[in-house]
Every structure is written in structure tokens, then in C-alpha cells.
Design a protein around this motif. Structure first.
Motif, short mmCIF file in Angstrom:
data_model
loop_
_atom_site.label_atom_id
_atom_site.label_comp_id
_atom_site.label_asym_id
_atom_site.label_seq_id
_atom_site.Cartn_x
_atom_site.Cartn_y
_atom_site.Cartn_z
N ALA A 57 7.77 -9.84 -38.05
CA ALA A 57 7.93 -9.52 -39.48
C ALA A 57 6.58 -9.54 -40.19
O ALA A 57 6.31 -8.70 -41.06
CB ALA A 57 8.89 -10.53 -40.12
N GLY A 58 5.72 -10.50 -39.80
CA GLY A 58 4.39 -10.57 -40.39
C GLY A 58 3.55 -9.36 -40.06
O GLY A 58 2.84 -8.81 -40.92
N VAL A 59 3.63 -8.91 -38.81
CA VAL A 59 2.89 -7.72 -38.38
C VAL A 59 3.37 -6.48 -39.16
O VAL A 59 2.56 -5.66 -39.62
CB VAL A 59 3.06 -7.50 -36.86
CG1 VAL A 59 2.56 -6.11 -36.45
CG2 VAL A 59 2.33 -8.59 -36.08
N ALA A 60 4.70 -6.36 -39.32
CA ALA A 60 5.25 -5.22 -40.05
C ALA A 60 4.77 -5.21 -41.50
O ALA A 60 4.42 -4.16 -42.06
CB ALA A 60 6.77 -5.25 -40.00
N TRP A 61 4.72 -6.40 -42.10
CA TRP A 61 4.31 -6.50 -43.51
C TRP A 61 2.82 -6.24 -43.68
O TRP A 61 2.40 -5.52 -44.59
CB TRP A 61 4.67 -7.89 -44.02
CG TRP A 61 4.31 -8.12 -45.46
CD1 TRP A 61 4.94 -7.60 -46.56
CD2 TRP A 61 3.22 -8.91 -45.95
NE1 TRP A 61 4.31 -8.02 -47.72
CE2 TRP A 61 3.25 -8.84 -47.38
CE3 TRP A 61 2.23 -9.68 -45.35
CZ2 TRP A 61 2.34 -9.49 -48.18
CZ3 TRP A 61 1.33 -10.35 -46.15
CH2 TRP A 61 1.37 -10.25 -47.54
N LEU A 62 1.99 -6.78 -42.75
CA LEU A 62 0.55 -6.63 -42.87
C LEU A 62 0.08 -5.21 -42.63
O LEU A 62 -0.81 -4.70 -43.32
CB LEU A 62 -0.16 -7.57 -41.89
CG LEU A 62 -0.18 -9.06 -42.25
CD1 LEU A 62 -0.74 -9.87 -41.10
CD2 LEU A 62 -1.03 -9.28 -43.51
N PHE A 63 0.68 -4.56 -41.63
CA PHE A 63 0.18 -3.24 -41.21
C PHE A 63 1.06 -2.09 -41.69
O PHE A 63 0.81 -0.93 -41.35
CB PHE A 63 0.05 -3.18 -39.69
CG PHE A 63 -0.96 -4.15 -39.14
CD1 PHE A 63 -2.32 -3.85 -39.16
CD2 PHE A 63 -0.56 -5.38 -38.63
CE1 PHE A 63 -3.25 -4.74 -38.67
CE2 PHE A 63 -1.49 -6.28 -38.12
CZ PHE A 63 -2.84 -5.97 -38.15
N GLY A 64 2.11 -2.41 -42.44
CA GLY A 64 2.94 -1.36 -43.01
C GLY A 64 3.85 -0.68 -42.01
O GLY A 64 4.27 0.47 -42.24
N ASP B 133 7.37 0.01 -39.90
CA ASP B 133 8.78 -0.04 -40.27
C ASP B 133 9.35 -1.40 -39.83
O ASP B 133 9.33 -1.72 -38.64
CB ASP B 133 9.56 1.09 -39.59
CG ASP B 133 11.01 1.14 -40.04
OD1 ASP B 133 11.77 0.25 -39.63
OD2 ASP B 133 11.36 2.06 -40.79
N PRO B 134 9.86 -2.22 -40.76
CA PRO B 134 10.27 -3.58 -40.39
C PRO B 134 11.43 -3.62 -39.40
O PRO B 134 11.45 -4.46 -38.49
CB PRO B 134 10.67 -4.21 -41.73
CG PRO B 134 10.91 -3.08 -42.66
CD PRO B 134 10.00 -1.98 -42.21
N ALA B 135 12.41 -2.72 -39.55
CA ALA B 135 13.57 -2.75 -38.67
C ALA B 135 13.17 -2.48 -37.22
O ALA B 135 13.59 -3.19 -36.29
CB ALA B 135 14.61 -1.74 -39.14
N TYR B 136 12.34 -1.46 -36.99
CA TYR B 136 11.91 -1.13 -35.63
C TYR B 136 11.00 -2.23 -35.06
O TYR B 136 11.10 -2.59 -33.88
CB TYR B 136 11.17 0.21 -35.61
CG TYR B 136 12.08 1.41 -35.74
CD1 TYR B 136 12.71 1.95 -34.63
CD2 TYR B 136 12.32 2.00 -36.98
CE1 TYR B 136 13.55 3.05 -34.73
CE2 TYR B 136 13.15 3.11 -37.10
CZ TYR B 136 13.77 3.62 -35.98
OH TYR B 136 14.61 4.71 -36.08
N THR B 137 10.11 -2.75 -35.89
CA THR B 137 9.20 -3.81 -35.42
C THR B 137 9.98 -5.05 -35.01
O THR B 137 9.69 -5.68 -33.98
CB THR B 137 8.20 -4.18 -36.53
OG1 THR B 137 7.53 -3.00 -36.97
CG2 THR B 137 7.17 -5.18 -36.01
N LEU B 138 10.98 -5.42 -35.79
CA LEU B 138 11.79 -6.59 -35.47
C LEU B 138 12.61 -6.36 -34.20
O LEU B 138 12.82 -7.28 -33.41
CB LEU B 138 12.72 -6.92 -36.65
CG LEU B 138 12.03 -7.44 -37.90
CD1 LEU B 138 12.99 -7.49 -39.07
CD2 LEU B 138 11.43 -8.82 -37.64
#
Length: 510
Positions: free
Chosen positions: A180-187, A189-194
Motif C-alpha cells: 500500500a505504501g509503494v502504491a501511494w508513494l509511486f502512484g 494502482d492500489p488494487a493491483y499493487t495490493l
């Protein structure tokens, strides 16, 4: 109190402590997910995709394989020794990879019809449906990883080691938080990253078990056979158990199906409320059942019925002693808990109220949720996997009837309440059938449960009086827990004294 009971309390405290860490990380994870995903399309899609492999995990791993594995492996060790018995888990792992490998491949290929089957209501929203399909294809291989962890858990539990499997979920939660932190920092897509974080975390969970297995002399390299007799015996036990687990998972599927016809966010409300219920349930409710199984299996194998009954009753008393005040606290502090833990970002006031309502409904069934595991352990130790399966099928009918009756006037809260109702029916039926096996007077909850009930009611009223000050009410939970344990000790409740003595000895050692 027998040595078996004291060992269960000790091991349950260890597992409970490890699970507590996992639950704290889990709440931190859910707070972050609530902030990142909210309770909209991305959240519903991710939780449905994540639920599918978890549903299969309970079917192939915790729901049938692990519970059937421990008694058989325990007896096999006594008959042929550890070295020869190790061929059984190796053989089971080969079968696991074959079956789940095929199942995962089919799930990836047929993800669209599978998603439509599980959540037909999503078909009306193409964006939500397509996202759920994509996430399902990414997350589904997690079933192979977590089932391998469950098999490792069976081996370690048979040797009396419970810590490493209990800590595995902490590793997964950590990876998801980092995702979640990586998705937020680098923009990203949160759903795919998670979704990818779940798969990566599953690999880490497997590798966490390997050092502990090595300490007990076990290695995945060695003799194995597709015709291993131990696996065959386990498979015969698994047939009715898998049916029972399938019924339970069908309960979840039907709940998701029904919720998909309710307003958007209903699935997420139920998920967040369930996460809060899982905190006390996992920290001690499930812990007692997990550590009780090997001991009950030994006593059943040796024909020591008296000690078996005493150990089972002690497990139930211990479970209720912890879960009764927890249920009272959840019901009394439902709103402030949801507000403090999730009430920020995209998770607004309507989501808080809706989730709190579901939490109250789940809280009513918490003691029943917790007592199912020790009762199941008793049945599996007696090599009776048929009865729990039949009872589960009856309870599924109860859930569907109650859910359909309640979801109209009360929405998702009705589905949560239906879960609690069917769980209490489950407990009552399992207890009645045990009378035929253990005698009419087998259940002896005694003064422990009576005193625990009275004190829990007091805890509930006291906590509710502070509910209008959310942060203060949650801080005071520690005070209520100390008061509950202190009063129980003064009233000479043996379970309270045993737990406090164990904690005191641990603190002195440190």
C-alpha cells in the motif's frame, strides 16, 4: 487441573500472543486499506478477489486438511517413528501441488464466469466486474502458498510447536502494508499493487516455516509416495470434512452473493466488521482449538475418555472466559471502534454507521464462533468428521432462511445477524450429538462461565457509558480487561489465576 489442560492454556497464550501481533498489524493494514481504497468499487473488487483463495484455503487447508492431518500424523509417529512418518507430509505436499495447481489454472482461465458466479450483482457494473476478474487472476495462486503453510503448521503442531505458524500472518500483513505504501508513494494502482503484494507475502509465509521444520529433523527432501497409507487415511477423513468445509464456504459465497444485490459498499462493511470480530476470535478463540487438537488426539488414541472430557471442557471454559467479555466490548463499543480505526479518508460517516451495525450483529455470535473450533477438534480427535459436516449443512439452511428474512428490512446487518444465528445453532447441535459419544453429563462449564457472564455484562455496560468519547473509550479497554481478570481472580476463577500466573512468570523471566 491436569497437565494437559495447563499445557493447552500455556500454548494458547503463546499462540494468542503471536496472533495478537498479527491482529495489530492487520488492523494497521485495514486502516491503510480503508484510507487507500475506501468502501467503493476498488475495495469491493479487491476483497472479493482476496476472499476466493481464502475460501479455498479453508476448504483444502484449515477447513479439512490440517484438522485431518494432525490426528493421523500423530498416530503414525507413535507407530513407526518420526523418520518414517515424515514420508506422509511429503506425499501430502505432492498431492496438494497437483490438485491446487490444476484448480488454480482453471480459476485463472475461467476467471470471468467464476466472478459472475460468486458476485452476479457485479455484472451490472462493467468497470467493477472487469477489475474483480483481473484481481482474481492475480491473487488466486495464493491458495497454493497458504495451503503449503497449513501443511507445515500441521507438522509443527504435532511436535507441540505453534509459534511460527501463528506468526506467518504477521509477515503477510507487513508485505501488504508495504505494498500500500509503494502504491501511494509511486502512484501505482492500489488494487493491483495490493493483489501482487498478497502473492509475494504468501511466498514469505512458506519460507518462515522452514527453519522450524528443520529443528525437528524434517526436510521436504526424502521418501514420498502417491500411495502413502497415511495420506490415504487422511484423505478418507477429509472427505466428510471437505464437505463440511465446502458447506461453510458456500455460506460465505451465498453471503457475498446476497450482499452483491445490496447497495454498493455492503460487502466492504461486512468485511471490516468481520475483521474486528476476528481480533478476539483469532487471538484466543481459534488459538485454544488449534492447540487442543494434538492433545485431544493423543487422549482419544489412548482411550482415556475421562481425561478427554476434562480437557475438552477446560478448553470450552477457557474459550468462553475470554470471548464473553470480548463480545460485550465489541457490542458496546462498535461505533467508537469503527470510527477510530477506519473513519478517515474515503471511509466517511455513512460507512462508519453501516460497519458498526454489522459489528454489533457479529458480536452476538462471537462466543459461538469461538467454541466451534474446540468442538471440531474433539470430533476430529475422535475420527468423526461426518457429524460436523452434516451439522454444517443444516446450519447453511438456517443461514439462508435467516439471511433472506432479515436482509430485506435490515440490509447487510441482517446477513451478519444470520451468521450469528446459524453459529449458535451449530454449537447447540454439535453439543447435543456429543452426548451420545461422551455421556449425557459431559458438558461441565461450571462457575467459570456463570461468573464470566455476569462480569461481562458489567464490562459491557461500563464500556457503553464511555462510547460517546471514542478515543477514551478504546483506551479504557485495558482498564476493563484488568478489572475483569482481577475480579475473576478474587472470585477464585481458576482460568483467571492460571492465565495471570503464566503471564507473571513470563514477565519475571524477561
Amino acid at each position: 487441573m491436569s497437565q494437559h489442560v495447563r499445557q493447552i492454556a500455556k500454548d494458547a497464550s503463546i499462540v494468542g500472543g503471536a496472533t495478537l501481533l498479527s491482529r495489530i498489524l492487520g488492523f494497521f493494514r485495514d486502516m491503510i486499506l480503508a484510507y487507500v481504497l475506501g468502501a467503493g468499487i476498488a475495495a469491493d473488487a479487491f476483497y472479493v478477489a482476496y476472499r476466493l483463495p481464502n475460501m479455498m484455503r479453508r476448504l483444502f487447508a484449515e477447513g479439512s486438511m490440517t484438522m485431518a492431518f494432525v490426528p493421523v500424523f500423530q498416530k503414525l509417529r507413535e507407530e513407526v517413528g518420526d523418520e518414517k512418518a515424515f514420508a506422509m507430509p511429503r506425499s501430502a505436499m505432492v498431492w496438494l501441488l497437483i490438485i491446487l495447481g490444476v484448480l488454480t489454472t482453471l480459476a485463472i482461465v475461467f476467471a470471468r464466469p467464476l466472478t459472475k458466479l460468486i458476485t452476479p450483482g457485479f455484472a451490472d457494473d462493467p468497470a467493477l466486474f472487469d477489475l474483480t476478474v483481473d484481481l482474481t487472476r492475480i491473487v488466486f495462486p495464493y491458495i497454493i502458498e497458504i495451503s503449503a503453510v497449513a501443511l507445515c503448521m500441521g507438522v509443527l503442531n504435532s511436535f507441540g510447536h505453534f509459534l511460527a505458524p501463528a506468526l506467518a500472518t504477521s509477515e503477510l500483513n507487513t508485505i501488504i502494508i508495504l505494498g500500500a505504501g509503494v502504491a501511494w508513494l509511486f502512484g501505482f494502482d492500489p488494487a493491483y499493487t495490493l493483489a501482487w503484494s498478497v502473492v509475494i507475502g504468501g511466498i514469505g509465509q512458506v519460507y518462515m516455516q522452514l527453519p522450524q521444520l528443520k529443528k525437528f529433523g524434517f526436510s521436504w527432501r526424502g521418501p514420498w509416495s502417491l500411495r502413502d497409507k497415511g495420506v490415504l487415511r487422511m484423505g478418507l477423513l477429509m472427505l466428510p470434512t471437505a464437505f463440511g468445509a465446502a458447506v461453510y464456504q458456500l455460506n460465505i459465497v451465498l453471503g457475498t452473493l446476497l450482499a452483491s444485490y445490496l447497495p454498493t459498499g455492503s460487502i466492504s462493511y461486512l468485511y471490516y466488521a468481520d475483521r474486528l470480530v476476528q481480533f478476539p476470535l483469532g487471538v484466543f478463540g481459534v488459538a485454544v482449538g488449534t492447540v487442543a487438537l494434538p492433545g485431544l488426539a493423543k487422549l482419544a488414541s489412548a482411550g482415556k475418555t475421562g481425561e478427554f472430557v476434562d480437557t475438552l471442557n477446560a478448553s470450552l471454559r477457557l474459550t468462553l472466559f475470554i470471548c464473553l467479555p470480548a463480545a460485550a466490548g465489541l457490542i458496546a463499543l462498535a461505533d467508537p471502534m469503527v470510527r477510530v480505526l477506519f473513519g478517515r479518508g474515503a471511509f466517511g460517516e455513512p460507512a462508519i454507521a453501516a460497519t458498526a451495525g454489522a459489528l454489533v450483529a457479529y458480536g452476538v455470535g462471537l462466543p459461538a464462533f469461538a467454541c466451534v473450533r474446540p468442538l471440531y477438534s474433539a470430533y476430529f480427535a475422535l475420527s468423526d468428521t461426518r457429524t460436523p459436516a452434516i451439522v454444517a449443512a443444516v446450519c447453511l439452511v438456517v443461514y439462508v432462511i435467516a439471511g433472506l428474512a432479515l436482509m430485506g428490512p435490515t440490509g447487510h446487518v441482517g446477513l451478519a445477524l444470520a451468521t450469528s444465528i446459524s453459529s449458535w445453532v451449530n454449537i447447540a447441535a454439535l453439543g447435543l450429538v456429543l452426548r451420545k459419544k461422551l455421556g449425557p453429563g459431559w458438558l461441565r462449564l461450571g462457575r467459570t462461565t456463570f461468573i464470566g457472564t455476569i462480569l461481562s455484562i458489567g464490562v459491557g455496560f461500563g464500556a457503553h457509558a464511555t462510547a460517546d468519547r471514542p478515543y477514551l473509550s478504546l483506551i479504557l479497554i485495558i482498564l476493563w480487561a484488568m478489572a475483569y481478570m482481577g475480579l475473576a481472580s478474587l472470585l477464585r476463577v481458576e482460568e483467571a489465576r492460571m492465565l495471570t500466573d503464566f503471564v507473571r512468570r513470563k514477565m519475571k523471566k524477561r
